[in-house]
Design an enzyme around this catalytic site. Structure first.
Site, mmCIF file in Angstrom:
data_model
loop_
_atom_site.group_PDB
_atom_site.id
_atom_site.type_symbol
_atom_site.label_atom_id
_atom_site.label_comp_id
_atom_site.label_asym_id
_atom_site.label_seq_id
_atom_site.Cartn_x
_atom_site.Cartn_y
_atom_site.Cartn_z
ATOM 1 N N HIS B 138 0.982 -1.274 0.118
ATOM 2 C CA HIS B 138 -0.071 -0.176 -0.171
ATOM 3 C C HIS B 138 0.935 1.437 -0.178
ATOM 4 O O HIS B 138 1.893 0.937 0.581
ATOM 5 C CB HIS B 138 -0.544 0.174 1.417
ATOM 6 C CG HIS B 138 -1.698 0.663 1.365
ATOM 7 N ND1 HIS B 138 -1.623 2.554 1.561
ATOM 8 C CD2 HIS B 138 -3.262 1.231 1.477
ATOM 9 C CE1 HIS B 138 -2.290 3.430 1.942
ATOM 10 N NE2 HIS B 138 -3.839 2.337 1.560
ATOM 11 N N ASP B 215 2.835 -4.399 7.843
ATOM 12 C CA ASP B 215 1.425 -3.199 8.069
ATOM 13 C C ASP B 215 0.575 -4.385 7.894
ATOM 14 O O ASP B 215 0.246 -5.291 6.848
ATOM 15 C CB ASP B 215 2.189 -2.837 6.310
ATOM 16 C CG ASP B 215 0.057 -2.289 5.993
ATOM 17 O OD1 ASP B 215 -0.114 -2.164 7.079
ATOM 18 O OD2 ASP B 215 0.805 -1.554 4.845
ATOM 19 N N GLN B 218 -4.261 -5.050 6.858
ATOM 20 C CA GLN B 218 -5.535 -5.722 6.342
ATOM 21 C C GLN B 218 -5.874 -7.643 6.551
ATOM 22 O O GLN B 218 -6.586 -7.986 6.634
ATOM 23 C CB GLN B 218 -5.764 -5.883 4.670
ATOM 24 C CG GLN B 218 -5.238 -4.710 4.472
ATOM 25 C CD GLN B 218 -6.853 -4.243 4.168
ATOM 26 O OE1 GLN B 218 -7.526 -4.958 4.691
ATOM 27 N NE2 GLN B 218 -6.988 -3.042 3.722
ATOM 28 N N LYS B 241 -10.733 -0.376 10.399
ATOM 29 C CA LYS B 241 -10.609 -1.046 9.630
ATOM 30 C C LYS B 241 -11.175 -2.918 10.505
ATOM 31 O O LYS B 241 -11.248 -3.552 9.867
ATOM 32 C CB LYS B 241 -9.826 -1.783 8.900
ATOM 33 C CG LYS B 241 -9.020 -0.861 7.271
ATOM 34 C CD LYS B 241 -7.675 -1.181 6.526
ATOM 35 C CE LYS B 241 -7.210 0.082 6.613
ATOM 36 N NZ LYS B 241 -7.977 0.408 5.509
ATOM 37 N N CYS B 379 -4.587 2.760 -3.271
ATOM 38 C CA CYS B 379 -3.732 3.030 -3.110
ATOM 39 C C CYS B 379 -1.861 1.908 -2.818
ATOM 40 O O CYS B 379 -1.550 2.446 -2.482
ATOM 41 C CB CYS B 379 -4.041 3.339 -1.065
ATOM 42 S SG CYS B 379 -4.873 5.087 -1.328
#
Lengths: 148, 421
Positions: B138, B215, B218, B241, B379
């Site tokens: 991302h 990261d 997600q 999220k 993104c």
């Protein structure tokens, strides 16, 4: 689904599938690139200017049906026009797609099919991308135009 | 008709102990109608909806607990401080960190990654050094490292992916070298849904003495995260999220690394003493939490984790995996659909393109049927370039989604084909 048909009119779909003036005219002496970073639409508008008149115009690039059809129909509507005339058409077109005014609908002729765009505010940028790019090409700007 | 019979048989059959209809009752926004249709919310990778318990936690905070933390000696300040630190413990357990002091509250994943780049990165990355990322990152796991590399004269290296959207692990390993100072990688790709083989990647990086920043934006909503088992050095994720409020996120950092890092921002709460000559920084994790934090957001994040724990991460993952498999089958079977991201290991995300129809047009037509999907580059422009497409349509699933909604999506895509026929 009435509103959808207002947006995706037959004429628009047809132009998006078979865009007119999808080429770089041999006599191109002005060009500009337009980009909508939100959806990745990217067009180049080519102009062959004869003094203050648009002798020839073409475009190339990739985008959604609305942006492509708008670019295609724009080339038809401004070919042979002066810079001032083209800018006036854009002004009226902009008022139409943003829903500010429908008073010039008759003058806009075929371009009036884009009136449904005003019901879809996020799509206004799609309909105006090619026009902003045309404006930049007329001004002879070299930098890329962005809708953001 | 009994209440149970009102639930489509296949919804129940999918998971006998998992009642999606009951879960949906927890999310008030799912009662929304969009253009006359029931909302089908499939944009969860952008942000998830919030259960009533999270909304209530925010209200409860402002109605009964609001005061600034770590400051006052009065009742409310002590209460707010205690609740804030309780939430830190809840987050610690959620990712199985060894210590609560390894949990730093941030505004979100983006800020957490920037924090690492601007503190650890600025100390350890120098001219000629390298930061290694992957081709599926991302923008928020690309740009912070680009800024760092520009400042330091370092180089950003990118490990490639294959046509399925899977990392080429051997290429990744080859890119690790004496110049590599940081590895930054997504646990789960937001544009493709790929789950990266993190344990192997981290072991490879550690064999070169390189720390790994993950990261996890997600991943945290969809799969169990265990930072000790992964052996990662930093793990960033966002509350919004994973059913929590916006504006709150987490950085997990290995204690020894956090201890050695300079502060990120200066201000109140991150100091233990200040004179005009010298400031002594506060102990972990407060050193990295300058200023009054998002206390209500932290209360909401705690409620979100408790909500997820109440259902069970394993059940959430199983339900979503079932939906993803079903969606892959029914959407993939539609003529003209090309799935983007077909990794063997995937979570929650179904990205696709449709012949001759731009994703933006698909998004508008689906929206007219009440279906919310994301269209665009997500993104992740380098991912789009890798697949030579300007954009995709992305449907992403959460715990409250149903097979019936996947069917609605498939009907919606067929409608798109009709409009563009």
């Amino acid at each position: 689904m009435a509103e959808l048909r207002d947006l995706y009119q037959e004429v628009i779909l047809e132009h998006s599938k078979a865009p007119r003036n999808y080429r770089e005219p041999a006599g191109t002496n002005h060009k500009a690139e337009g980009y909508n970073p939100l959806c990745g639409d990217r067009f180049t508008v080519y102009l062959e200017m004869d003094g203050d008149s648009i002798r020839d115009i073409g475009f190339q690039g990739a985008g959604c049906a609305i942006s492509k059809a708008s670019a295609s129909m724009m080339t038809q509507s401004v070919k042979g026009k002066t810079r001032a005339e083209a800018e006036k058409i854009f002004e009226q077109f902009h008022e139409l797609v943003t829903g500010h005014s429908h008073e010039h609908e008759a003058e806009l002729g075929k371009l009036a099919v884009f009136s449904g765009v005003s019901e879809f505010p996020v799509r206004v940028k799609c309909a105006t991308l090619a026009w902003h790019t045309l404006e930049a090409a007329l001004e002879g700007k070299q930098e890329k135009v962005s809708t953001e | 008709m009994t209440a149970a019979a009102a639930v489509p048989i296949r919804e129940r059959a999918a998971n006998k102990t998992f009642d999606v209809e009951r879960i949906r009752q927890d999310f008030p926004i799912l009662r929304t109608k969009v253009h006359g249709h029931p909302l089908v919310y499939l944009d969860n990778a952008a942000t998830s909806q919030k259960p009533q318990t999270v909304i209530d936690a925010l209200v409860r905070y402002y109605e009964g607990e609001n005061a600034n933390i770590h400051r006052g000696v009065h009742y409310l300040s002590e209460l707010a401080t205690a609740e804030f630190e309780k939430a830190r413990e809840t987050v610690r357990a959620f990712v199985n960190a060894a210590r609560a002091s390894e949990i730093v509250f941030t505004r979100g994943t983006t800020e957490a990654i920037n924090l690492v780049a601007q503190t650890y990165g600025r100390v350890h990355v120098g001219a000629g050094d390298e930061v290694l990322i992957t081709a599926m990152e991302h923008h928020s796991n690309i740009v912070p490292w680009q800024l760092l590399c520009e400042e330091k004269g370092a180089k950003l290296r990118v490990a490639p992916i294959n046509d399925a959207g899977e990392l080429l692990l051997e290429e990744f390993e080859k890119l690790l070298g004496p110049r590599t100072k940081v590895v930054a990688v997504a646990h789960v790709s937001n544009a493709l849904g790929t789950i990266n083989p993190l344990k192997q990647m981290i072991a490879m990086a550690h064999a070169h003495g390189v720390p790994v920043v993950v990261d996890g934006a997600q991943a945290a909503p969809h799969i169990a995260v265990d930072v000790q088992e992964l052996d990662c050095d930093f793990y960033a994720f966002s509350g919004h999220k994973m059913y929590g409020p916006t504006g709150i996120g987490v950085l997990y950092g290995r204690h020894a690394l956090l201890e050695a890092m300079p502060p990120y921002q200066g201000g109140g709460d991150m100091i233990s003493s200040v004179t005009f000559e010298k400031t002594t920084y506060n102990k972990l994790p407060h050193k990295f939490e300058a200023g009054t934090p998002d206390m209500a957001g932290v209360a909401g994040l705690k409620a979100a984790i408790e909500y997820m724990n109440g259902i069970g991460i394993a059940k959430i993952a199983a339900h979503e995996h079932g939906l993803l498999e079903y969606a892959t089958e029914v959407v993939g079977a539609i003529e003209g659909v090309r799935l983007i991201g077909t990794a063997r290991e995937k979570a929650s995300v179904l990205s696709f393109v449709l012949d001759e129809v731009h994703p933006h047009d698909i998004g508008t037509i689906l929206d007219q049927q009440g279906i919310a999907v994301r269209t665009g580059h997500h993104c992740a422009q380098p991912v789009m370039e890798r697949f030579s497409i300007p954009a995709t349509v992305r449907a992403s699933f959460a715990v409250y989604n149903m097979r019936a909604e996947v069917d609605a999506l498939a009907r919606g895509i067929r409608k798109v084909r009709e409009v563009f026929a």
